[in-house]
Design a protein around this motif. Sequence first.
Motif, PDB file in Angstrom:
ATOM      1  N   SER A 192       0.843  -1.193   0.000  1.00 44.22           N
ATOM      2  CA  SER A 192       0.000   0.000   0.000  1.00 44.22           C
ATOM      3  C   SER A 192       0.876   1.239   0.000  1.00 44.22           C
ATOM      4  CB  SER A 192      -0.921   0.015   1.226  1.00 44.22           C
ATOM      5  OG  SER A 192      -0.162   0.217   2.405  1.00 44.22           O
ATOM      6  N   ARG A 193       0.230   2.372  -0.230  1.00 42.98           N
ATOM      7  CA  ARG A 193       0.936   3.654  -0.149  1.00 42.98           C
ATOM      8  C   ARG A 193       0.662   4.270   1.216  1.00 42.98           C
ATOM      9  NH1 ARG A 193       3.728   6.460  -3.471  1.00 42.98           N
ATOM     10  NH2 ARG A 193       4.154   8.665  -3.108  1.00 42.98           N
ATOM     11  N   LEU A 194       1.722   4.505   1.977  1.00 45.66           N
ATOM     12  CA  LEU A 194       1.601   5.108   3.298  1.00 45.66           C
ATOM     13  C   LEU A 194       2.032   6.565   3.248  1.00 45.66           C
ATOM     14  CD1 LEU A 194       3.042   2.307   5.631  1.00 45.66           C
ATOM     15  CD2 LEU A 194       0.644   2.952   5.328  1.00 45.66           C
ATOM     16  N   ALA A 195       1.276   7.405   3.936  1.00 42.34           N
ATOM     17  CA  ALA A 195       1.598   8.827   4.012  1.00 42.34           C
ATOM     18  C   ALA A 195       1.249   9.322   5.407  1.00 42.34           C
ATOM     19  CB  ALA A 195       0.824   9.621   2.958  1.00 42.34           C
ATOM     20  N   GLU A 196       1.944  10.337   5.855  1.00 45.69           N
ATOM     21  CA  GLU A 196       1.657  10.911   7.169  1.00 45.69           C
ATOM     22  C   GLU A 196       0.304  11.596   7.153  1.00 45.69           C
ATOM     23  OE1 GLU A 196       4.720  13.460   8.552  1.00 45.69           O
ATOM     24  OE2 GLU A 196       6.104  11.809   9.008  1.00 45.69           O
ATOM     25  N   VAL A 197      -0.425  11.452   8.241  1.00 44.31           N
ATOM     26  CA  VAL A 197      -1.659  12.208   8.422  1.00 44.31           C
ATOM     27  C   VAL A 197      -1.266  13.645   8.710  1.00 44.31           C
ATOM     28  CG1 VAL A 197      -3.747  12.473   9.801  1.00 44.31           C
ATOM     29  CG2 VAL A 197      -2.865  10.184   9.302  1.00 44.31           C
ATOM     30  N   PRO A 198      -1.747  14.619   7.927  1.00 44.37           N
ATOM     31  CA  PRO A 198      -1.338  16.013   8.128  1.00 44.37           C
ATOM     32  C   PRO A 198      -1.539  16.474   9.567  1.00 44.37           C
ATOM     33  CG  PRO A 198      -2.591  15.790   6.091  1.00 44.37           C
ATOM     34  CD  PRO A 198      -2.691  14.468   6.806  1.00 44.37           C
ATOM     35  N   GLY A 199      -0.474  17.015  10.145  1.00 47.78           N
ATOM     36  CA  GLY A 199      -0.554  17.540  11.495  1.00 47.78           C
ATOM     37  C   GLY A 199      -0.568  16.492  12.586  1.00 47.78           C
ATOM     38  N   GLU A 200      -0.400  15.210  12.225  1.00 47.57           N
ATOM     39  CA  GLU A 200      -0.446  14.138  13.209  1.00 47.57           C
ATOM     40  C   GLU A 200       0.856  13.347  13.190  1.00 47.57           C
ATOM     41  OE1 GLU A 200      -2.874  13.807  15.286  1.00 47.57           O
ATOM     42  OE2 GLU A 200      -4.270  15.235  14.375  1.00 47.57           O
ATOM     43  N   MET A 203       0.625   7.417  10.501  1.00 45.90           N
ATOM     44  CA  MET A 203       0.577   7.187   9.065  1.00 45.90           C
ATOM     45  C   MET A 203      -0.782   6.622   8.687  1.00 45.90           C
ATOM     46  SD  MET A 203       3.736   7.991   8.190  1.00 45.90           S
ATOM     47  CE  MET A 203       4.174   7.192   6.630  1.00 45.90           C
ATOM     48  N   GLN A 204      -1.114   6.757   7.414  1.00 43.65           N
ATOM     49  CA  GLN A 204      -2.362   6.187   6.906  1.00 43.65           C
ATOM     50  C   GLN A 204      -2.155   5.704   5.476  1.00 43.65           C
ATOM     51  OE1 GLN A 204      -5.453   9.120   6.582  1.00 43.65           O
ATOM     52  NE2 GLN A 204      -4.188  10.569   5.453  1.00 43.65           N
ATOM     53  N   GLU A 205      -2.977   4.738   5.077  1.00 37.83           N
ATOM     54  CA  GLU A 205      -2.943   4.279   3.699  1.00 37.83           C
ATOM     55  C   GLU A 205      -3.732   5.231   2.828  1.00 37.83           C
ATOM     56  OE1 GLU A 205      -2.206  -0.506   4.180  1.00 37.83           O
ATOM     57  OE2 GLU A 205      -4.176   0.187   3.519  1.00 37.83           O
ATOM     58  N   VAL A 206      -3.151   5.591   1.670  1.00 33.38           N
ATOM     59  CA  VAL A 206      -3.783   6.520   0.743  1.00 33.38           C
ATOM     60  C   VAL A 206      -3.723   5.920  -0.658  1.00 33.38           C
ATOM     61  CG1 VAL A 206      -3.206   8.546   2.150  1.00 33.38           C
ATOM     62  CG2 VAL A 206      -1.607   7.775   0.376  1.00 33.38           C
ATOM     63  N   ALA A 207      -4.483   6.514  -1.561  1.00 31.32           N
ATOM     64  CA  ALA A 207      -4.470   6.055  -2.945  1.00 31.32           C
ATOM     65  C   ALA A 207      -3.125   6.384  -3.593  1.00 31.32           C
ATOM     66  CB  ALA A 207      -5.611   6.713  -3.717  1.00 31.32           C
ATOM     67  N   GLY A 208      -2.716   5.546  -4.533  1.00 32.38           N
ATOM     68  CA  GLY A 208      -1.483   5.813  -5.259  1.00 32.38           C
ATOM     69  C   GLY A 208      -0.567   4.605  -5.314  1.00 32.38           C
ATOM     70  N   GLU A 209       0.536   4.771  -6.001  1.00 30.45           N
ATOM     71  CA  GLU A 209       1.521   3.699  -6.162  1.00 30.45           C
ATOM     72  C   GLU A 209       2.028   3.237  -4.802  1.00 30.45           C
ATOM     73  OE1 GLU A 209       3.920   1.002  -8.262  1.00 30.45           O
ATOM     74  OE2 GLU A 209       2.292   2.320  -8.973  1.00 30.45           O
ATOM     75  N   PRO A 210       2.007   1.927  -4.522  1.00 29.45           N
ATOM     76  CA  PRO A 210       2.485   1.442  -3.225  1.00 29.45           C
ATOM     77  C   PRO A 210       3.939   1.826  -2.963  1.00 29.45           C
ATOM     78  CG  PRO A 210       1.242  -0.265  -4.357  1.00 29.45           C
ATOM     79  CD  PRO A 210       1.449   0.840  -5.349  1.00 29.45           C
ATOM     80  N   ASN A 211       4.202   2.212  -1.728  1.00 23.91           N
ATOM     81  CA  ASN A 211       5.570   2.505  -1.311  1.00 23.91           C
ATOM     82  C   ASN A 211       5.969   1.698  -0.079  1.00 23.91           C
ATOM     83  OD1 ASN A 211       4.110   3.734   0.709  1.00 23.91           O
ATOM     84  ND2 ASN A 211       4.860   5.810   0.307  1.00 23.91           N
ATOM     85  N   SER A 212       5.112   0.726   0.289  1.00 27.22           N
ATOM     86  CA  SER A 212       5.400  -0.115   1.451  1.00 27.22           C
ATOM     87  C   SER A 212       4.919  -1.532   1.174  1.00 27.22           C
ATOM     88  CB  SER A 212       4.705   0.444   2.698  1.00 27.22           C
ATOM     89  OG  SER A 212       3.293   0.456   2.524  1.00 27.22           O
ATOM     90  N   GLU A 213       5.650  -2.499   1.721  1.00 26.38           N
ATOM     91  CA  GLU A 213       5.332  -3.901   1.446  1.00 26.38           C
ATOM     92  C   GLU A 213       5.703  -4.768   2.647  1.00 26.38           C
ATOM     93  OE1 GLU A 213       7.415  -7.126  -1.379  1.00 26.38           O
ATOM     94  OE2 GLU A 213       6.444  -5.490  -2.491  1.00 26.38           O
ATOM     95  N   THR A 214       4.759  -5.608   3.083  1.00 20.83           N
ATOM     96  CA  THR A 214       4.980  -6.505   4.212  1.00 20.83           C
ATOM     97  C   THR A 214       4.386  -7.873   3.915  1.00 20.83           C
ATOM     98  OG1 THR A 214       4.809  -4.639   5.780  1.00 20.83           O
ATOM     99  CG2 THR A 214       4.652  -6.866   6.688  1.00 20.83           C
TER     100      THR A 214
END
Length: 306
Positions: A192-200, A203-214
């Motif tokens: 999935s694509r992980l990105a920081e929650v603004p101001g927090e 992290m959260q999963e967002v739409a877009g090219e995956p940048n994390s893999e487990t």
Amino acid sequence: MTMSTAYSPVPPRQGVAASCLVLPQGHWPDLLSFLRQRFAHVADAWAHRLAAGQVWNDAGEPLAPAAPYRPGLRIWYFREVAHEMPVPFDIAILYRDERLLVVDKPHFLACVPGGRHVRETVLTRLRSQPGLEQVSPIHRLDRETAGVMVFCVDAASRGAYQRLFEQRSVQKEYEAIAPWRPDLSLPRLHRSRLAEVPGEFVMQEVAGEPNSETLISLLAQRGSWARYRLQPATGKKHQLRAHLAALGIGIAHDPWYPVFRHDKAADDFSQPLALLARSIAFTDPIDGSQRHFVSQRELAWPAVPA
């Protein structure tokens, strides 16, 4: 800009290295006036440091409160945290040679000084021991996570080991205890694509090219709980915690995922995050030997239903 660096005109104190502040462009009548304005919430602390001769220039000379303000000057000082909570757990040494030091980090102990943790960190405790004054971490774990952590004793070798992690040439394996989902097909490669929650902080999963893999596998099941093997191919912030939370199986006792619980803002040493860095393996970049280090800690099954 505030930073810590290998160079310091003053020696460490009880394993804590001095911090450095580079004075920005601007006009103030003296050094104390700048510090009082820039750090208004701890203005008294800076006044006390300067009066006690506890702020130094690059030559190691104490600076007085009335010292003239000079943009670009580097000043050195020791960070202080009032009422820092002691962490009642010890660091276990798994391995040591002339280049590497491998420890079994306990839960709740931060890796390096930062924020409200200065003395109660793995790095500070290690550097307070004879012969380890210059030890440095090769990678980091979340403060709440326990398990294998690798440090470098030899400064000349540090870069080679750090590049292993940067190039994803390290095999890492974690264990976690989280709710059991019988409908979840395992093993499962979760991307999935992980990105920081603004101001927090999270992290959260967002739409877009995956940048994390487990890679997630089942190790054992006990009632409504399960113990999972987690093998991350990437190293995004909070990756394992965010991935399991996104699957509806947030790790037991996690104060941040799937939602931040304000009642868990203070540490509860009786409920550690059920996440363990079980092992690390890699080919040594210096001598080509196969390195494999395994945590001796065990996660406790939660006593309450999921």
